[in-house]
Design an enzyme around this catalytic site. Structure first.
Site, PDB file in Angstrom:
ATOM      1  N   ASP A 144      -1.005  -6.791  -4.800  1.00 43.50           N
ATOM      2  CA  ASP A 144      -0.954  -5.809  -3.715  1.00 43.50           C
ATOM      3  C   ASP A 144      -1.709  -6.257  -2.464  1.00 43.50           C
ATOM      4  OD1 ASP A 144      -3.374  -5.635  -5.111  1.00 43.50           O
ATOM      5  OD2 ASP A 144      -2.959  -3.643  -5.901  1.00 43.50           O
ATOM      6  N   ASN A 147      -8.116   6.129 -12.551  1.00 43.04           N
ATOM      7  CA  ASN A 147      -7.034   7.086 -12.832  1.00 43.04           C
ATOM      8  C   ASN A 147      -5.883   6.421 -13.591  1.00 43.04           C
ATOM      9  OD1 ASN A 147      -5.908   5.470 -10.894  1.00 43.04           O
ATOM     10  ND2 ASN A 147      -5.592   7.084  -9.361  1.00 43.04           N
ATOM     11  N   HIS A 178      -4.387   3.579 -12.676  1.00 46.52           N
ATOM     12  CA  HIS A 178      -3.448   2.795 -11.858  1.00 46.52           C
ATOM     13  C   HIS A 178      -3.515   1.314 -12.208  1.00 46.52           C
ATOM     14  CE1 HIS A 178      -6.502   2.312  -8.283  1.00 46.52           C
ATOM     15  NE2 HIS A 178      -6.518   1.224  -9.005  1.00 46.52           N
ATOM     16  N   GLU A 192      -0.058   4.325  -8.425  1.00 54.27           N
ATOM     17  CA  GLU A 192      -0.902   5.478  -8.722  1.00 54.27           C
ATOM     18  C   GLU A 192      -0.190   6.417  -9.704  1.00 54.27           C
ATOM     19  OE1 GLU A 192      -3.939   5.593  -7.762  1.00 54.27           O
ATOM     20  OE2 GLU A 192      -4.212   4.913  -5.714  1.00 54.27           O
TER      21      GLU A 192
END
Ligand code: F6R
Length: 241
Positions: free
Chosen positions: A67, A134, A136, A141
């Site tokens: 990313d 979380n 990800h 996400e």
């Protein structure tokens, strides 16, 4: 799924680097999928040490990163491109490195171009992943479709506020990023998930033992036939060998 529970973060990073080195030794022109963040830093240092000790040659390896922030250039110290150059690429003899173009303003163009690069290089031989609190993976996400390829992500409020400390002004914090999608990650021949420290304990357990759901993106890894998980005594406290 193979789980290695090592004692310390140092041991976990050493193990991860050994798996990467073995992959390159078995296939000198392999495709490595790489991650940024604090998790792989020590692993990258072990790779640099191995290179300096002439134990490994990266000249034929192709690297693809997960990313990049939209709007940050390669020269921006907060870009992932800058991070990879600083913490790995500039210290080894790798030539073929790839990362989404954060400066491409047109998201369709940026994502299509990066997806083409990924498709041309073929499936990733070994994809390194960290995991967000979380669940990800990359910037995928919670709620992201498992069939997504490279796409534009609108960063969550919590991610933006977590990143605030790296920037002088609030408005400088990137609001968007480009990320490799879960579909591409899942096409990797082998996936190496590294998670260390007690703050990763709950999400790691949920991802590896809970239901497979888009609410916890990393849970999809349970359905991949060749996943290696490396953790330490804190992140894998709940796991019995
Ligand atoms: C980074 C990435 C992220 C991180 C994750 C964990 O390229 O794709 O998914 O792996 O946010 O970050 P750290 O390692 O900083 O805890």
């Amino acid at each position: 799924m193979k789980i290695y529970k090592l004692k310390t973060e140092e041991d976990a990073s050493k193990k991860a680097s050994e798996i990467i080195i073995k992959t390159i030794k078995n296939k000198e022109d392999c495709v490595l999928g790489l991650a940024t963040g604090s998790t792989p830093l020590k692993t990258y240092q072990f790779l640099i040490d191995a290179y300096k000790n002439k134990k490994i040659d990266f000249s034929k390896v192709a690297a693809v990163n997960l990313d990049e922030y939209k709007g940050l250039s390669k020269d921006d110290p907060n870009s992932y491109s800058y991070f990879m150059d600083k913490h790995l690429f500039n210290q080894i003899n790798i030539k073929n490195t790839n990362i989404p173009d954060g400066m491409e303003k047109d998201p369709v163009k940026a994502c299509n171009t990066y997806q083409k690069t990924l498709n041309n290089l073929g499936p990733v031989d070994l994809q390194i992943l960290g995991i967000g609190l979380n669940g990800h993976i990359g910037f995928n996400e919670p709620g992201t479709d498992f069939n997504e390829e490279t796409h534009l992500v609108s960063l969550s409020k919590s991610t933006i506020s977590a990143n605030r400390r790296f920037f002088l002004k609030e408005e400088d914090v990137p609001k968007f990023a480009y990320t490799m999608g879960i579909k591409t990650i899942m096409k990797s021949k082998t996936i190496l998930l590294i998670a260390t420290g007690k703050n990763k304990k709950e999400i790691l357990k949920e991802s590896l033992t809970g239901p497979v759901t888009t609410n916890v993106p990393a849970s999809i890894l349970q359905t991949h036939e060749n996943v290696i998980v490396i953790g330490d005594s804190e992140s894998l406290e709940w796991y019995e060998d």
